[in-house]
Scaffold this motif. Structure first.
Motif, PDB file in Angstrom:
ATOM      1  N   LYS A   1       0.905  -1.408   0.253  1.00  0.00           N
ATOM      2  CA  LYS A   1       0.008   0.081  -0.109  1.00  0.00           C
ATOM      3  C   LYS A   1       0.906   1.184   0.145  1.00  0.00           C
ATOM      4  N   HIS A   2       0.076   2.370  -0.429  1.00  0.00           N
ATOM      5  CA  HIS A   2       0.662   3.727  -0.164  1.00  0.00           C
ATOM      6  C   HIS A   2       2.158   3.931  -0.769  1.00  0.00           C
ATOM      7  N   TYR A   3       2.096   3.702  -2.106  1.00  0.00           N
ATOM      8  CA  TYR A   3       3.319   3.944  -2.948  1.00  0.00           C
ATOM      9  C   TYR A   3       3.567   5.451  -3.445  1.00  0.00           C
ATOM     10  N   GLY A   4       2.567   6.301  -3.427  1.00  0.00           N
ATOM     11  CA  GLY A   4       2.627   7.582  -3.976  1.00  0.00           C
ATOM     12  C   GLY A   4       2.029   6.987  -5.477  1.00  0.00           C
ATOM     13  N   SER A   5       2.404   7.703  -6.468  1.00  0.00           N
ATOM     14  CA  SER A   5       3.629   8.451  -6.851  1.00  0.00           C
ATOM     15  C   SER A   5       3.502   9.063  -8.004  1.00  0.00           C
ATOM     16  N   ARG A   6       3.621  10.532  -8.025  1.00  0.00           N
ATOM     17  CA  ARG A   6       3.827  11.489  -9.194  1.00  0.00           C
ATOM     18  C   ARG A   6       5.086  11.746  -9.400  1.00  0.00           C
ATOM     19  N   LEU A   7       5.428  11.968 -10.705  1.00  0.00           N
ATOM     20  CA  LEU A   7       6.616  12.714 -11.229  1.00  0.00           C
ATOM     21  C   LEU A   7       6.213  14.025 -11.932  1.00  0.00           C
ATOM     22  N   VAL A   8       6.933  15.078 -11.434  1.00  0.00           N
ATOM     23  CA  VAL A   8       6.896  16.179 -12.072  1.00  0.00           C
ATOM     24  C   VAL A   8       8.097  16.912 -12.414  1.00  0.00           C
ATOM     25  N   LEU A   9       8.465  17.391 -13.550  1.00  0.00           N
ATOM     26  CA  LEU A   9       9.480  17.950 -14.053  1.00  0.00           C
ATOM     27  C   LEU A   9       9.180  19.527 -13.654  1.00  0.00           C
ATOM     28  N   ASP A  10      10.435  20.002 -12.781  1.00  0.00           N
ATOM     29  CA  ASP A  10      10.193  21.451 -12.381  1.00  0.00           C
ATOM     30  C   ASP A  10      10.542  22.609 -13.058  1.00  0.00           C
ATOM     31  N   GLY A  11      10.904  21.982 -14.344  1.00  0.00           N
ATOM     32  CA  GLY A  11      11.289  23.223 -15.275  1.00  0.00           C
ATOM     33  C   GLY A  11      12.497  24.005 -14.888  1.00  0.00           C
ATOM     34  N   GLU A  12      13.275  23.589 -13.809  1.00  0.00           N
ATOM     35  CA  GLU A  12      14.760  24.104 -13.233  1.00  0.00           C
ATOM     36  C   GLU A  12      15.609  23.225 -13.180  1.00  0.00           C
ATOM     37  N   GLY A  13      15.442  22.023 -13.947  1.00  0.00           N
ATOM     38  CA  GLY A  13      16.498  21.048 -14.087  1.00  0.00           C
ATOM     39  C   GLY A  13      16.379  19.969 -13.110  1.00  0.00           C
ATOM     40  N   GLY A  14      15.354  19.784 -12.204  1.00  0.00           N
ATOM     41  CA  GLY A  14      14.954  18.801 -11.199  1.00  0.00           C
ATOM     42  C   GLY A  14      13.640  18.142 -11.491  1.00  0.00           C
ATOM     43  N   LEU A  15      13.600  16.928 -11.098  1.00  0.00           N
ATOM     44  CA  LEU A  15      12.387  16.010 -10.984  1.00  0.00           C
ATOM     45  C   LEU A  15      11.539  15.760  -9.646  1.00  0.00           C
ATOM     46  N   PHE A  16      10.617  16.342  -9.554  1.00  0.00           N
ATOM     47  CA  PHE A  16       9.896  16.106  -8.200  1.00  0.00           C
ATOM     48  C   PHE A  16       9.443  14.576  -8.217  1.00  0.00           C
ATOM     49  N   VAL A  17       9.443  13.828  -7.110  1.00  0.00           N
ATOM     50  CA  VAL A  17       8.940  12.361  -7.096  1.00  0.00           C
ATOM     51  C   VAL A  17       7.946  12.445  -5.664  1.00  0.00           C
ATOM     52  N   THR A  18       6.591  12.128  -5.708  1.00  0.00           N
ATOM     53  CA  THR A  18       6.000  12.006  -4.346  1.00  0.00           C
ATOM     54  C   THR A  18       6.047  10.564  -4.123  1.00  0.00           C
ATOM     55  N   THR A  19       5.881  10.401  -2.654  1.00  0.00           N
ATOM     56  CA  THR A  19       5.938   8.944  -2.267  1.00  0.00           C
ATOM     57  C   THR A  19       4.801   8.667  -1.123  1.00  0.00           C
ATOM     58  N   GLY A  20       4.610   7.618  -0.965  1.00  0.00           N
ATOM     59  CA  GLY A  20       3.528   7.380   0.336  1.00  0.00           C
ATOM     60  C   GLY A  20       4.366   6.668   1.295  1.00  0.00           C
ATOM     61  N   GLU A  21       3.804   6.626   2.729  1.00  0.00           N
ATOM     62  CA  GLU A  21       4.379   6.215   3.855  1.00  0.00           C
ATOM     63  C   GLU A  21       4.184   4.677   4.072  1.00  0.00           C
ATOM     64  N   ARG A  22       3.595   3.844   3.227  1.00  0.00           N
ATOM     65  CA  ARG A  22       3.346   2.539   3.145  1.00  0.00           C
ATOM     66  C   ARG A  22       2.305   2.008   4.118  1.00  0.00           C
ATOM     67  N   SER A  23       1.417   2.862   4.538  1.00  0.00           N
ATOM     68  CA  SER A  23       0.338   2.868   5.499  1.00  0.00           C
ATOM     69  C   SER A  23       0.347   2.184   6.808  1.00  0.00           C
ATOM     70  N   ASP A  24       0.844   1.041   7.124  1.00  0.00           N
ATOM     71  CA  ASP A  24       0.874   0.326   8.160  1.00  0.00           C
ATOM     72  C   ASP A  24       1.343   1.180   9.317  1.00  0.00           C
ATOM     73  N   PRO A  25       0.713   0.967  10.519  1.00  0.00           N
ATOM     74  CA  PRO A  25       1.300   1.616  11.582  1.00  0.00           C
ATOM     75  C   PRO A  25       2.800   1.671  11.916  1.00  0.00           C
ATOM     76  N   GLU A  26       3.511   0.555  11.645  1.00  0.00           N
ATOM     77  CA  GLU A  26       4.960   0.497  11.852  1.00  0.00           C
ATOM     78  C   GLU A  26       5.747   1.488  10.776  1.00  0.00           C
ATOM     79  N   PRO A  27       5.589   1.443   9.497  1.00  0.00           N
ATOM     80  CA  PRO A  27       6.168   2.510   8.501  1.00  0.00           C
ATOM     81  C   PRO A  27       5.671   3.752   8.469  1.00  0.00           C
ATOM     82  N   ARG A  28       4.289   4.000   8.812  1.00  0.00           N
ATOM     83  CA  ARG A  28       3.940   5.376   8.782  1.00  0.00           C
ATOM     84  C   ARG A  28       4.608   6.554   9.594  1.00  0.00           C
TER      85      ARG A  28
END
Length: 393
Positions: free
Chosen positions: A170-197
């Protein structure tokens, strides 16, 4: 207080049929109150009749899309397939050369992005749930070159891997956004369960984060502002970010799933903490408070807007085009639970109105604005579709 404001809004808008809809639903956390006016339940905007054209169907849980210069669309399918849908709607065979994905649960092949100079470079990025040792998985990003015939990805390299991997689907994210300034944003999830969140608050991990990396090498380009933090981290304290886009001034915006209530629209800024799981406008699925049930905490940022009940947000895009002249700068969001395209009217970085369009269209996983200004949506289903929305004549 919250209930009074809610009832007042219902009375003020009772003249329209829409007022009997989404803003009438009772919140899961009725005792929580917004931090400022307009942070939730913005005035209901009138619906706009839209024409629907199914460009292609028969897609197996499509997740992400990117329009190519010739008008065709690259579309991901959750089981691990990337296809080209031509402008005439013809559906290509799966493209070869993708890395192995783990498609269990919420995993699979997720987002796709193409280079601004794709016509020359044909460079493509994908995010996916990557199988790791011991049955663990994690979000990863790979990049490669789409062959001239569109049949395979060449020179594919995995440039970034989320750490730590976890036995969760569960909870992988994930979107990819090129920022126009030479970088790539990557969004993630916290894997949902109480231990990893709890790792969403750990700046030595990339669970529940926005990260910024070099799009070719994967080298860190974040700005955490904390000496001990991983250098790719941009912001932290996120739950499961499945929508991200650049705003009208090139700024990053994200939208993330809350638990039971508490879906959030944020404008993540470098080195800021967005609270999860210490702060939320939702509750556990059991109805119990998350942690101490706190909605505001010093050192954490407030969402620009939140939903309770949830819309279960998918992808998002700011509208810029000619077909919908009154929607310039509005935010379009895929609503999985809402079963609609959610439109937020924006002014000076705040939400001033909300509408739900094409309600009943299905689980909207992603939204994009085509080159001609039409709105494109992907429906998340075993027989998913790419659908084109235009103003009704």
């Amino acid at each position: 207080m919250y209930r009074s404001a809610f009832m007042a809004l219902a009375i003020l808008t009772a003249g329209g049929a829409a007022a009997q809809g989404f803003n009438q639903a009772p919140p899961n956390a009725p005792d929580q109150t917004p931090a400022f006016d307009g942070q939730t339940r913005a005035p209901v905007l009138s619906d706009t009749p839209l024409s629907r054209q199914v460009i292609a169907d028969g897609l197996d849980h499509p997740w992400g899309m990117a329009q190519m210069p010739d008008g065709a669309w690259l579309v991901t399918e959750k089981p691990g397939r990337l296809r080209i849908i031509a402008a005439d709607g013809s559906l290509g065979e799966p493209i070869a050369g993708l890395p192995k994905v783990d498609a269990r649960g919420q995993g699979g092949l997720l987002d796709v992005a193409i280079a601004n100079d794709f016509a020359e470079t044909r460079r493509v990025w994908v995010s996916f749930a990557q199988p790791r040792e011991g049955g663990k998985t994690a979000t990863a990003v790979a990049t490669g070159i789409l062959s001239a015939d569109g049949r395979q990805l060449q020179e594919m390299n995995v440039i970034w891997q989320q750490q730590p991997a976890w036995k969760s689907t569960k909870h992988y994210g994930s979107r990819l956004v090129l920022d126009g300034e030479g970088g790539l944003f990557v969004t993630t999830g916290e894997r949902s369960d109480p231990e990893p969140r709890v790792y969403a608050q750990n700046v030595r991990a990339t669970l529940g984060k926005v990260v910024r990396i070099d799009p070719i090498s994967g080298a860190a380009m974040g700005d955490p502002g904390v000496a001990e933090a991983l250098p790719e981290i941009w912001s932290w304290g996120h739950r499961n970010i499945q929508g991200a886009a650049l705003g009208p001034q090139g700024e990053l915006w994200t939208i993330e799933h809350g638990p039971k209530g508490g879906d959030e629209l944020n404008r993540p800024q470098a080195g800021r903490n967005y609270g999860w799981p210490r702060v939320t406008y939702g509750v556990e699925y059991s109805g119990q408070p998350v942690g101490e049930g706190v909605t505001q905490l010093e050192g954490t940022e407030q969402p620009v807007y939140y939903w309770d009940p949830v819309i279960a947000p998918g992808g998002m895009a700011f509208y810029e085009g000619e077909m919908f002249s009154d929607w310039q700068g509005d935010l379009l969001i895929g609503g999985l639970r809402a079963g609609a395209v959610v439109r937020l009217q924006m002014q000076d970085g705040r939400v001033t109105g909300e509408a739900r369009h094409v309600q009943g269209i299905g689980r909207v996983r992603d939204v994009a604005v085509a080159d001609d200004g039409a709105i494109m949506v992907l429906t998340d289903a075993a027989n998913g579709a790419l659908i084109r929305l235009t103003p009704s004549k």
